[in-house]
Design a protein around this motif. Structure first.
Motif, PDB file in Angstrom:
ATOM      1  N   THR A  39       0.895  -1.115  -0.157  1.00 39.98           N
ATOM      2  CA  THR A  39       0.058   0.074  -0.078  1.00 39.98           C
ATOM      3  C   THR A  39       1.031   1.184   0.156  1.00 39.98           C
ATOM      4  N   ARG A 214     -16.825  -2.300   1.026  1.00 37.43           N
ATOM      5  CA  ARG A 214     -17.498  -1.603   0.027  1.00 37.43           C
ATOM      6  C   ARG A 214     -19.075  -1.445   0.587  1.00 37.43           C
ATOM      7  N   HIS A 248     -19.094   8.723  13.861  1.00 35.57           N
ATOM      8  CA  HIS A 248     -18.109   7.717  14.119  1.00 35.57           C
ATOM      9  C   HIS A 248     -17.009   7.941  12.909  1.00 35.57           C
ATOM     10  N   ASN A 251     -14.184   6.584   7.946  1.00 36.17           N
ATOM     11  CA  ASN A 251     -13.479   6.871   6.612  1.00 36.17           C
ATOM     12  C   ASN A 251     -13.790   8.484   6.460  1.00 36.17           C
ATOM     13  N   ASN A 279      -9.482   4.466  12.632  1.00 36.82           N
ATOM     14  CA  ASN A 279     -10.720   4.142  13.049  1.00 36.82           C
ATOM     15  C   ASN A 279     -10.685   3.294  14.283  1.00 36.82           C
TER      16      ASN A 279
HETATM   17  O1  UT7 Z   1     -15.947   1.078  11.597  1.00 39.53           O
HETATM   18  C1  UT7 Z   1     -16.704   0.110  11.021  1.00 39.53           C
HETATM   19  C2  UT7 Z   1     -17.380   0.533   9.708  1.00 39.53           C
HETATM   20  N1  UT7 Z   1     -16.342   0.486   8.795  1.00 39.53           N
HETATM   21  C3  UT7 Z   1     -16.470   1.072   7.711  1.00 39.53           C
HETATM   22  O2  UT7 Z   1     -17.487   2.067   7.805  1.00 39.53           O
HETATM   23  C4  UT7 Z   1     -15.643   0.674   6.629  1.00 39.53           C
HETATM   24  C5  UT7 Z   1     -16.239   1.294   5.350  1.00 39.53           C
HETATM   25  N2  UT7 Z   1     -15.334   0.930   3.955  1.00 39.53           N
HETATM   26  C6  UT7 Z   1     -14.181   1.890   3.870  1.00 39.53           C
HETATM   27  O3  UT7 Z   1     -13.809   2.619   4.376  1.00 39.53           O
HETATM   28  C7  UT7 Z   1     -13.687   1.421   2.543  1.00 39.53           C
HETATM   29  O4  UT7 Z   1     -14.317   0.559   1.809  1.00 39.53           O
HETATM   30  C8  UT7 Z   1     -12.207   0.889   2.604  1.00 39.53           C
HETATM   31  C9  UT7 Z   1     -11.185   2.061   2.999  1.00 39.53           C
HETATM   32  C10 UT7 Z   1     -12.162  -0.258   3.593  1.00 39.53           C
HETATM   33  C11 UT7 Z   1     -11.882   0.568   1.214  1.00 39.53           C
HETATM   34  O5  UT7 Z   1     -11.867   1.339   0.237  1.00 39.53           O
HETATM   35  P1  UT7 Z   1     -12.337   1.296  -1.152  1.00 39.53           P
HETATM   36  O6  UT7 Z   1     -12.240   2.409  -1.674  1.00 39.53           O
HETATM   37  O7  UT7 Z   1     -13.764   0.715  -0.758  1.00 39.53           O
HETATM   38  O8  UT7 Z   1     -11.515   0.076  -1.802  1.00 39.53           O
HETATM   39  P2  UT7 Z   1     -11.814  -1.496  -2.208  1.00 39.53           P
HETATM   40  O9  UT7 Z   1     -12.040  -2.251  -1.085  1.00 39.53           O
HETATM   41  O10 UT7 Z   1     -12.987  -1.184  -3.306  1.00 39.53           O
HETATM   42  O11 UT7 Z   1     -10.672  -1.654  -3.174  1.00 39.53           O
HETATM   43  C12 UT7 Z   1     -10.466  -0.968  -4.598  1.00 39.53           C
HETATM   44  C13 UT7 Z   1      -9.096  -1.347  -4.814  1.00 39.53           C
HETATM   45  C14 UT7 Z   1      -8.969  -2.930  -4.893  1.00 39.53           C
HETATM   46  O12 UT7 Z   1      -7.970  -3.229  -6.043  1.00 39.53           O
HETATM   47  P3  UT7 Z   1      -8.688  -3.715  -7.260  1.00 39.53           P
HETATM   48  O13 UT7 Z   1      -9.567  -4.914  -7.083  1.00 39.53           O
HETATM   49  O14 UT7 Z   1      -9.569  -2.667  -7.838  1.00 39.53           O
HETATM   50  O15 UT7 Z   1      -7.394  -3.967  -8.375  1.00 39.53           O
HETATM   51  C15 UT7 Z   1      -8.173  -3.167  -3.699  1.00 39.53           C
HETATM   52  O16 UT7 Z   1      -7.397  -4.629  -3.640  1.00 39.53           O
HETATM   53  O17 UT7 Z   1      -7.980  -1.075  -3.887  1.00 39.53           O
HETATM   54  C16 UT7 Z   1      -7.177  -2.190  -3.423  1.00 39.53           C
HETATM   55  N3  UT7 Z   1      -6.824  -1.929  -2.152  1.00 39.53           N
HETATM   56  C17 UT7 Z   1      -5.693  -1.415  -1.886  1.00 39.53           C
HETATM   57  N4  UT7 Z   1      -4.639  -0.795  -2.590  1.00 39.53           N
HETATM   58  C18 UT7 Z   1      -3.743  -0.155  -1.904  1.00 39.53           C
HETATM   59  C19 UT7 Z   1      -7.334  -2.281  -1.129  1.00 39.53           C
HETATM   60  N5  UT7 Z   1      -6.883  -1.948   0.322  1.00 39.53           N
HETATM   61  C20 UT7 Z   1      -5.776  -1.308  -0.417  1.00 39.53           C
HETATM   62  C21 UT7 Z   1      -4.502  -0.636   0.375  1.00 39.53           C
HETATM   63  N6  UT7 Z   1      -3.530  -0.348  -0.517  1.00 39.53           N
HETATM   64  N7  UT7 Z   1      -4.519  -0.497   1.617  1.00 39.53           N
END
Ligand code: UT7
Length: 323
Positions: A39, A214, A248, A251, A279
């Motif tokens: 990352t 997501r 909360h 994000n 978080n």
């Molecule tokens: O407190 C409890 C409540 N929790 C929440 O509210 C969490 C809510 N969700 C989020 O905050 C976001 O969904 C995350 C921060 C967890 C993830 O962000 P996102 O923009 O939804 O990313 P994603 O899971 O859709 O992943 C997009 C891409 C993926 O790659 P591909 O498949 O598009 O090639 C992931 O593999 O980003 C990739 N990815 C990363 N890349 C670099 C996932 N994590 C990382 C990372 N660094 N740490």
């Protein structure tokens, strides 16, 4: 027996008299995390809004952090430990299910023999606890309550999973709640969506947390605004008059999306503690609010809309008047 029992006379309402926080000593930057998993700082800051978070050390247990945060809240409130009769510790990361942590927290604060219990409503835990304390005060079961949100999420996070290890941190926040003729904690609007119970979960005691980020993101940004509006309505406060919004800290993009949807006044103070704390689940709201009060962004008498949400899925929101 005529089938009816006596009830205690409760207070007209409840009010928060002081907040306190505890942030673990060790700061973990995005750069440090990116040395371990694939990352980078840019991705984390853009997608989540976090620059750094705190990881608790061996001498910073949930009980240690709760005692520190609650001690500070007591000092800020002017309430004596011996006057507290209820202690609620909201946490979803207790090291073991037995015993609950609240009795030990109370003992270490020299509170005596209060009603003391743990509550698990995940990231909504602090708002659930505040509501439970306010209701106990209104029904006469309590006069002075301590509500603590405390977490060691790092104990349950796989530090090799880039989907979760970048997000979670540790910490504790606390509030002293007291009986009051002038209510300063509005009615809670709470709920749950158990159909999504697997969206954030730990399978068993040998496993780490798994999260479908997501789907939680989509749920948080589309389903919670009505509850936030309803909490203002029930408290009798126009949402356009709210002085501070403290959701909360899951994000930064969720926070900003909610701010846009809810159409607050332009100069509302918004909690963005996630930038430096990550978080911290049930600790995030009292951590953020304590910092906002200390920085002078929130003043005595200001109204703040709190909104907790997370695993369960659970949510809870209420308007408070700040101490
Ligand atoms: O407190 C409890 C409540 N929790 C929440 O509210 C969490 C809510 N969700 C989020 O905050 C976001 O969904 C995350 C921060 C967890 C993830 O962000 P996102 O923009 O939804 O990313 P994603 O899971 O859709 O992943 C997009 C891409 C993926 O790659 P591909 O498949 O598009 O090639 C992931 O593999 O980003 C990739 N990815 C990363 N890349 C670099 C996932 N994590 C990382 C990372 N660094 N740490």
């Amino acid at each position: 027996m005529n089938g009816s029992l006596n009830l205690r006379a409760g207070a007209n309402g409840a009010r928060i008299l002081g907040f306190g926080d505890y942030r673990p000593r060790r700061i973990v930057t995005n750069e440090e995390i990116s040395r371990r998993v694939d990352t980078d700082d840019e991705w984390i800051r853009t997608r989540v809004g976090i620059s750094e978070r705190r990881f608790a050390g061996a001498d910073e247990s949930i009980v240690d952090m709760s005692v520190a945060a609650a001690g500070k809240a007591l000092a800020n409130s002017g309430v004596l430990a011996e006057d507290i009769d209820t202690v609620i510790v909201a946490t979803c990361t207790a090291p073991a299910p037995i015993p609950g942590l609240a009795p030990e927290v109370a003992h270490r604060l020299s509170i005596g023999t209060p009603g003391a219990y743990d509550l698990n409503a995940a990231c909504a835990g602090f708002c659930y606890g505040l509501s439970a304390a306010a209701d106990a005060i209104r029904s006469g079961s309590s006069r002075y309550a301590l509500v603590i949100g405390a977490e060691r999420l790092t104990d349950w996070t796989d530090q090799d999973d880039r989907g979760t290890c970048i997000i979670f941190g540790d910490g504790a926040g606390a509030a002293v709640v007291a009986a009051s003729d002038t209510p300063g904690i509005g009615p809670v609007v709470w709920g749950s969506d158990g159909e999504k119970s697997r969206a954030i979960s730990v399978a068993d005691r040998f496993s780490y947390m798994e999260m479908d980020g997501r789907s939680v993101y989509r749920w948080a940004t589309t389903r919670l605004a009505d509850s936030a509006r309803r909490a203002c309505e029930l408290a009798g406060v126009d949402i356009g008059d709210i002085d501070a919004f403290v959701p909360h800290q899951a994000n930064l993009r969720i926070v900003d999306s909610m701010v846009k949807t809810l159409k607050f006044k332009d100069d509302i103070a918004v909690a963005r503690d996630i930038v430096t704390s990550g978080n911290t689940s049930s600790a995030s709201i009292p951590l953020a609010l304590t910092a906002m009060i200390e920085r002078g962004e929130v003043k005595t008498g200001d109204t703040a809309l709190l909104l907790g949400f997370g695993a369960g899925l659970t949510y809870a929101g209420q308007v408070i008047i700040c101490p």
